[in-house]
Design a protein around this motif. Structure first.
Motif, mmCIF file in Angstrom:
data_model
loop_
_atom_site.group_PDB
_atom_site.id
_atom_site.type_symbol
_atom_site.label_atom_id
_atom_site.label_comp_id
_atom_site.label_asym_id
_atom_site.label_seq_id
_atom_site.Cartn_x
_atom_site.Cartn_y
_atom_site.Cartn_z
ATOM 1 N N ASN A 129 -7.238 17.644 10.092
ATOM 2 C CA ASN A 129 -6.830 16.328 10.582
ATOM 3 C C ASN A 129 -5.603 15.761 9.884
ATOM 4 N N GLN A 130 -5.080 16.525 8.932
ATOM 5 C CA GLN A 130 -3.959 15.994 8.151
ATOM 6 C C GLN A 130 -2.783 15.575 9.026
ATOM 7 N N SER A 131 -2.483 16.385 10.030
ATOM 8 C CA SER A 131 -1.298 16.093 10.844
ATOM 9 C C SER A 131 -1.472 14.834 11.682
ATOM 10 N N SER A 132 -2.732 14.381 11.870
ATOM 11 C CA SER A 132 -2.920 13.187 12.697
ATOM 12 C C SER A 132 -2.784 11.901 11.889
ATOM 13 N N PHE A 133 -2.667 12.012 10.534
ATOM 14 C CA PHE A 133 -2.460 10.790 9.747
ATOM 15 C C PHE A 133 -1.079 10.239 10.080
ATOM 16 N N LYS A 134 -1.053 8.926 10.071
ATOM 17 C CA LYS A 134 0.169 8.226 10.483
ATOM 18 C C LYS A 134 1.411 8.675 9.696
ATOM 19 N N TYR A 135 1.287 8.708 8.380
ATOM 20 C CA TYR A 135 2.467 9.058 7.569
ATOM 21 C C TYR A 135 2.170 10.348 6.820
ATOM 22 N N SER A 136 1.831 11.359 7.547
ATOM 23 C CA SER A 136 1.331 12.571 6.919
ATOM 24 C C SER A 136 2.325 13.228 5.968
ATOM 25 N N SER A 137 1.888 13.397 4.720
ATOM 26 C CA SER A 137 2.718 14.150 3.781
ATOM 27 C C SER A 137 1.798 14.982 2.897
ATOM 28 N N GLY A 138 0.513 14.938 3.212
ATOM 29 C CA GLY A 138 -0.444 15.688 2.405
ATOM 30 C C GLY A 138 -0.994 14.850 1.265
ATOM 31 N N GLU A 139 -0.338 13.731 0.972
ATOM 32 C CA GLU A 139 -0.741 12.908 -0.165
ATOM 33 C C GLU A 139 -2.100 12.242 0.074
ATOM 34 N N LEU A 140 -2.280 11.721 1.287
ATOM 35 C CA LEU A 140 -3.553 11.063 1.600
ATOM 36 C C LEU A 140 -4.690 12.090 1.598
ATOM 37 N N SER A 141 -4.409 13.276 2.077
ATOM 38 C CA SER A 141 -5.421 14.341 2.059
ATOM 39 C C SER A 141 -5.819 14.656 0.625
ATOM 40 N N ARG A 142 -4.827 14.726 -0.247
ATOM 41 C CA ARG A 142 -5.125 15.020 -1.655
ATOM 42 C C ARG A 142 -5.924 13.888 -2.283
ATOM 43 N N LEU A 143 -5.621 12.679 -1.839
ATOM 44 C CA LEU A 143 -6.339 11.509 -2.370
ATOM 45 C C LEU A 143 -7.824 11.559 -1.970
ATOM 46 N N ILE A 144 -8.078 11.810 -0.700
ATOM 47 C CA ILE A 144 -9.471 11.892 -0.220
ATOM 48 C C ILE A 144 -10.187 13.034 -0.940
ATOM 49 N N ASN A 145 -9.449 14.117 -1.123
ATOM 50 C CA ASN A 145 -9.990 15.281 -1.816
ATOM 51 C C ASN A 145 -10.416 14.946 -3.237
ATOM 52 N N SER A 146 -9.615 14.140 -3.922
ATOM 53 C CA SER A 146 -9.970 13.840 -5.304
ATOM 54 C C SER A 146 -11.127 12.853 -5.361
ATOM 55 N N ILE A 147 -11.237 11.983 -4.362
ATOM 56 C CA ILE A 147 -12.400 11.084 -4.318
ATOM 57 C C ILE A 147 -13.661 11.913 -4.083
ATOM 58 N N LYS A 153 -14.743 8.112 -14.243
ATOM 59 C CA LYS A 153 -14.571 9.361 -13.485
ATOM 60 C C LYS A 153 -13.570 9.185 -12.347
ATOM 61 N N PHE A 154 -13.746 8.109 -11.575
ATOM 62 C CA PHE A 154 -12.848 7.911 -10.432
ATOM 63 C C PHE A 154 -11.421 7.648 -10.918
ATOM 64 N N ILE A 155 -11.295 6.812 -11.942
ATOM 65 C CA ILE A 155 -9.945 6.489 -12.427
ATOM 66 C C ILE A 155 -9.282 7.734 -13.004
ATOM 67 N N ARG A 156 -10.061 8.475 -13.798
ATOM 68 C CA ARG A 156 -9.475 9.659 -14.427
ATOM 69 C C ARG A 156 -9.061 10.701 -13.381
ATOM 70 N N THR A 157 -9.915 10.912 -12.395
ATOM 71 C CA THR A 157 -9.589 11.919 -11.378
ATOM 72 C C THR A 157 -8.314 11.536 -10.632
ATOM 73 N N LEU A 158 -8.223 10.277 -10.250
ATOM 74 C CA LEU A 158 -7.045 9.850 -9.477
ATOM 75 C C LEU A 158 -5.785 9.828 -10.350
ATOM 76 N N THR A 159 -5.967 9.506 -11.632
ATOM 77 C CA THR A 159 -4.808 9.441 -12.531
ATOM 78 C C THR A 159 -4.325 10.843 -12.901
ATOM 79 N N ASN A 160 -5.274 11.690 -13.330
ATOM 80 C CA ASN A 160 -4.885 13.028 -13.785
ATOM 81 C C ASN A 160 -4.217 13.845 -12.701
ATOM 82 N N ARG A 161 -4.672 13.648 -11.486
ATOM 83 C CA ARG A 161 -4.124 14.482 -10.419
ATOM 84 C C ARG A 161 -2.828 13.895 -9.877
ATOM 85 N N ASN A 162 -2.444 12.777 -10.477
ATOM 86 C CA ASN A 162 -1.128 12.254 -10.157
ATOM 87 C C ASN A 162 -0.951 12.016 -8.660
ATOM 88 N N ILE A 163 -1.907 11.283 -8.092
ATOM 89 C CA ILE A 163 -1.918 11.116 -6.643
ATOM 90 C C ILE A 163 -1.541 9.708 -6.216
#
Ligand code: AHM
Ligand code: MG
Length: 335
Positions: free
Chosen positions: A15-33, A76-86
């Motif tokens: 579904n990545q390509s259907s995101f409005k501003y698809s660049s893979g960043e939002l996918s990576r964000l959901i992935n880290s959550i 955990k949530f803060i560290r995951t989102l911070t470390n992965r630089n997302i």
């Protein structure tokens, strides 16, 4: 095409390509959550077994008792989102101020900010009742590459690009939207993967469940009192059933699947209710609308409210469309 039993990983890629501003960043964000949620889930599930349970003795900025698992989930949530630089900024129920994330790389191009309630319903932890995590994602409004500002967080709910929750219940589920419907994924703990178990969830337009802390009845506005009496009246498909877990995520989840209404109104004890606009009400409102439901403060659409502070509270009425419409009618008439 979403198909049942697809893994969350497969679904995100597809579904990545259907995101409005698809660049893979939002996918990576959901992935880290999804990753942080697995770790938190592991800890929540063993809460009764190890000495992690109970109050630290610290209080959070709302003056409520903060429990160890809240702290754990927050980290955990803060560290995951911070470390992965997302993301470029995070705001959390457990933190007084928002966190600015400076990327190691100088031209740091991250454009998303996340608001999160890492462990909602924490008073339920000690008694083995479901708790949840709620998250909300926005594109920043200040220029990319500069430190985030308060205005990046104080956006109306209608500007959200994604929102969701994790419910740590009899099964653990991740339910989210990126503005194209709501999908629910159930964690198979043996394998550690989430599977699409609830594609395209929709609130039934009508429901028969109402969820509200009736202990506060005497303090509620007249419109809410009248609506509760309406729910209890012997007429047609009423009286409705009263169900209140005291975990917003769980109450919302049940009502979305079965049809119902959740209310946390203002009261003479708390003039804006209890729930926070930015990381509790807005994400739930986005999910509700994407699932054909509705969310209101009694008079106004939740996602149209202009935020003024990070930890702002608002009265919250959310659920099956016709039920919320009816509650609003009672609010307006009693005004
Ligand atoms: P919390 O973020 O401190 O856990 O508070 C939010 C929770 C919601 O999950 C729940 O619906 C509500 O507070 C219950 O409040 P009350 O005990 O006043 O009914
Ligand atoms: Mg909360």
């Amino acid at each position: 095409m979403a198909s049942k039993n697809q893994t969350l990983g497969e679904f995100i890629i597809e579904n990545q390509s259907s995101f409005k501003y698809s660049s893979g960043e939002l996918s990576r964000l959901i992935n880290s959550i999804r990753l942080a949620a697995k770790v938190v889930n592991h800890e929540v599930n063993k809460a009764g077994l190890v000495d992690i349970i109970g109050a630290v003795g610290d209080t959070n900025i709302q003056g409520e008792n903060q429990q160890k698992l809240d702290v754990y989930a927050n980290e955990k949530f803060i560290r995951t989102l911070t470390n992965r630089n997302i993301v470029c900024g995070i705001a959390s129920e457990e933190e007084e101020n928002f966190i600015t994330i400076n990327s190691q790389d100088e031209n740091h191009q991250n454009k998303y900010i996340v608001l999160i309630d890492p462990l909602d319903g924490s008073s339920n932890i000690d008694v083995n009742v479901s708790v949840g995590t709620i998250f909300s994602v926005y594109r920043r409004v200040t220029p990319v590459g500069t430190p985030v500002q308060l205005e990046d967080f104080l956006q109306k709910g209608s500007q959200q690009v994604a929102a969701g929750y994790i419910v740590y219940g009899t099964s653990t589920m991740l339910v989210y939207t990126t503005g194209d419907g709501v999908n629910g994924f159930t964690l198979n703990p043996a394998i550690g993967s989430y599977y699409l178990s609830h594609p395209n969830i929709k609130f039934p337009e009508n429901g028969t469940i109402y969820s509200v802390n009736e202990g506060n009845y005497n303090h509620f506005p007249q419109g809410i009192k009248n609506y509760i009496k309406y729910c209890q009246k012997e007429e047609g498909n009423r009286p409705y059933t009263s169900r209140y877990i005291g975990s917003l995520v769980s109450d919302f989840h049940r009502n979305m699947i079965k049809g119902g209404i959740y209310m946390y109104p203002k009261s003479s004890k708390s003039s804006n209710g209890k729930l926070r606009l930015l990381y509790e009400c807005n994400p739930m409102a986005f999910l509700a609308e994407q699932a054909n439901g509705k969310a209101s403060n009694g008079f106004t659409r939740i996602m149209d409210i202009e935020p003024t502070e990070l930890h702002q509270r608002v009265p919250f009425i959310c659920g099956s469309k016709n039920m919320v419409n009816k509650a609003e009618e009672f609010m307006v008439t009693a005004k």
